[in-house]
Design a protein around this motif. Structure first.
Motif, short mmCIF file in Angstrom:
data_model
loop_
_atom_site.label_atom_id
_atom_site.label_comp_id
_atom_site.label_asym_id
_atom_site.label_seq_id
_atom_site.Cartn_x
_atom_site.Cartn_y
_atom_site.Cartn_z
N PHE A 40 0.83 -1.20 0.00
CA PHE A 40 0.00 0.00 0.00
C PHE A 40 0.87 1.26 0.00
O PHE A 40 0.71 2.15 -0.83
N SER A 43 -4.20 -2.34 -0.27
CA SER A 43 -5.43 -2.05 0.47
C SER A 43 -6.33 -3.28 0.53
O SER A 43 -7.00 -3.52 1.53
N TRP A 48 -7.62 -4.97 3.93
CA TRP A 48 -9.04 -5.23 4.17
C TRP A 48 -9.25 -6.69 4.56
O TRP A 48 -9.96 -7.01 5.52
N THR A 61 -16.23 -0.23 6.40
CA THR A 61 -15.23 -0.05 5.35
C THR A 61 -15.90 0.33 4.03
O THR A 61 -15.46 1.24 3.32
N ALA A 91 -8.99 3.35 -2.24
CA ALA A 91 -8.11 2.62 -1.31
C ALA A 91 -7.99 3.35 0.02
O ALA A 91 -8.08 2.75 1.09
N SER A 92 -7.80 4.66 -0.04
CA SER A 92 -7.64 5.45 1.19
C SER A 92 -8.93 5.47 1.99
O SER A 92 -8.90 5.40 3.23
N VAL A 145 -9.30 2.21 3.89
CA VAL A 145 -8.43 2.16 5.06
C VAL A 145 -8.97 3.05 6.17
O VAL A 145 -8.95 2.69 7.36
#
Length: 445
Positions: free
Chosen positions: A39, A218, A222, A252, A276-277, A280
């Protein structure tokens, strides 16, 4: 009628099911650190890729040894003044029986120890994202050794250790909002305030070199986070772990969607980096709260975290601190949000009967959460800055400006992430000349 006979509660017995479940969860948490490496590694420029990967991987080596030698004892040993633990029999794990159970649970001490080890590994690795491109590898290795000893191990005891002050106060942190994410985010801020900005910050383009790596990382985070969160109940007997599993997925998803919507409104596009951010950010926020809130509450926690963290990542440009990969904006801010929202969304039907403001419980739990959040934030920020300052003044924390510009991978690791020469074959340096000479002799012959 004969008098009723009251039997003493049976002592817990080792559960093969819970033991196996927790070993699987431990492996899931470990895979999060390579996931984090990918990541972060995809988010930096080509010339820093290997260094970013190594900053995570070295944590798996250093922290494992520290944890076995004394870290586990400091974090979870017999309480000493509500600040630290210590059990001499756990030093080096030399006097732990194979089937000796973790008190009150049905899993061996070894299983609890190794599960918590994985948390200890990833927490300092999280800090590395804020320091991309500019920190000596030796200085980083020394920093995480000292930081784990004087920051992570004590804070883990405060929050999770029997007798720890935050534990006794009733601060809820199911799986690490304070001990992991706020702790790492505050440390990152403390270090970058000491070591300063990258060369070219706010002037040169510093775009991610590989968004596919970011998405891969990511995705691994997850996936591994289900072990991180659901496993923190240390068993699978009463449904709380299942609630946490569900809430992890729900929050999420909500955070990712919220981040993307904000991004589209604010910047006009749905980006892969934003997806992706956002994911997270949701994982971070649900980590402390997922055992206390309902699935609807998890949607709220995730959506709020997605928007607020998306807004927070831009603060570094406004205030001038160079948080390279948004550790402060995602982990510190996301951890604070997830921890404090427990005071509003705790349903009283999960890990405990504690109710938040929206469920009639008033603000009592909110103030407890504030105490835990700001104590960990302040302690980690200050101590981390002091450690960085001491290392910087002794061995130096940063590579030289020329090395940074040329690329930290070559300067610190004598390697590059990608071979653009077209030679391939894994032959480097003098071996190429040697091979050429050998082939020439064969032709001459």
């Amino acid at each position: 009628m004969a008098p009723a006979i009251t039997l003493a509660a049976e002592a817990p017995k080792l559960s093969a099911a819970n033991t196996g479940f927790m070993l699987i969860c431990s492996a899931l948490v470990l895979i999060m650190t390579p996931g984090l490496a990918f990541f972060y590694g995809g988010m930096v420029r080509v010339k820093s890729t290997l260094n970013m990967l190594m900053m995570s991987f070295i944590s798996m080596g250093i922290i494992t040894i520290l944890w076995v030698l004394y870290g586990f004892s400091l974090a979870f040993g017999t309480d000493k003044g509500s600040f630290i633990g210590w059990t001499s029999d756990w030093v080096g794990l030399s006097n732990v029986g194979l089937t000796e159970l973790w008190p009150g649970y049905t899993i061996p001490i070894f299983v609890f120890m190794v599960f918590q080890l994985m948390f200890a590994i990833i927490t300092p690795a999280l800090i590395s994202g804020a320091l991309a491109d500019r920190v000596k590898f030796t200085a980083w290795s020394l920093f995480i050794t000292l930081w784990a000893t004087v920051v992570y191990f004590p804070v883990a005891h405060w929050v999770w250790g029997t007798g720890g002050w935050a534990f006794d106060l009733g601060v809820i942190d199911f799986a690490g909002g304070t001990a992991v994410h706020i702790n790492a985010g505050a440390a990152a801020l403390g270090v970058i305030l000491v070591i300063g900005k990258r060369v070219g910050f706010k002037k040169d383009p510093m775009r991610p070199h590989s968004l596919p790596l970011v998405m891969l990382g990511s995705g691994l985070l997850w996936f591994g986070w289900f072990g991180f969160n659901a496993g923190s109940w240390l068993g699978n007997d009463d449904g709380v772990g299942a609630l946490m599993f569900v809430n992890t997925q729900v929050a999420t998803a909500a955070a990712m969607l919220a981040w993307l919507i904000y991004e589209k409104i604010r910047h006009g596009a749905f980006t892969t980096l934003g997806a992706a951010s956002g994911a997270v950010a949701g994982l971070v926020a649900i980590t402390p709260s997922g055992g206390a809130v309902s699935p609807l509450g998890a949607i709220a926690v995730g959506a709020i975290a997605g928007v607020v963290c998306a807004m927070a990542v831009g603060l570094k440009y406004r205030f001038g601190y160079d948080d390279s990969l948004d550790v402060v904006g995602v982990h510190l801010v996301g951890g604070v949000i997830g921890s404090l929202l427990i005071g509003f969304f705790a349903s009283g039907k999960g890990q405990s009967t504690v109710e938040g403001l929206f469920y009639g419980g008033g603000l009592t739990q909110f103030w407890k959460q504030c105490a835990g959040v700001f104590a960990v934030l302040g302690y980690s920020l200050v101590v981390s800055a002091i450690l960085a300052f001491l290392i910087d003044k002794t061995m130096g924390m940063r590579v030289t400006e020329d090395e940074e510009i040329a690329g930290i991978d070559q300067a610190e690791h004598a390697e590059t992430a990608y071979d653009f020469s077209g030679a391939g074959g894994g032959i480097v340096g003098g071996s190429v000349s040697a091979l050429a000479g050998t082939q020439s002799k064969k032709v001459d012959a």
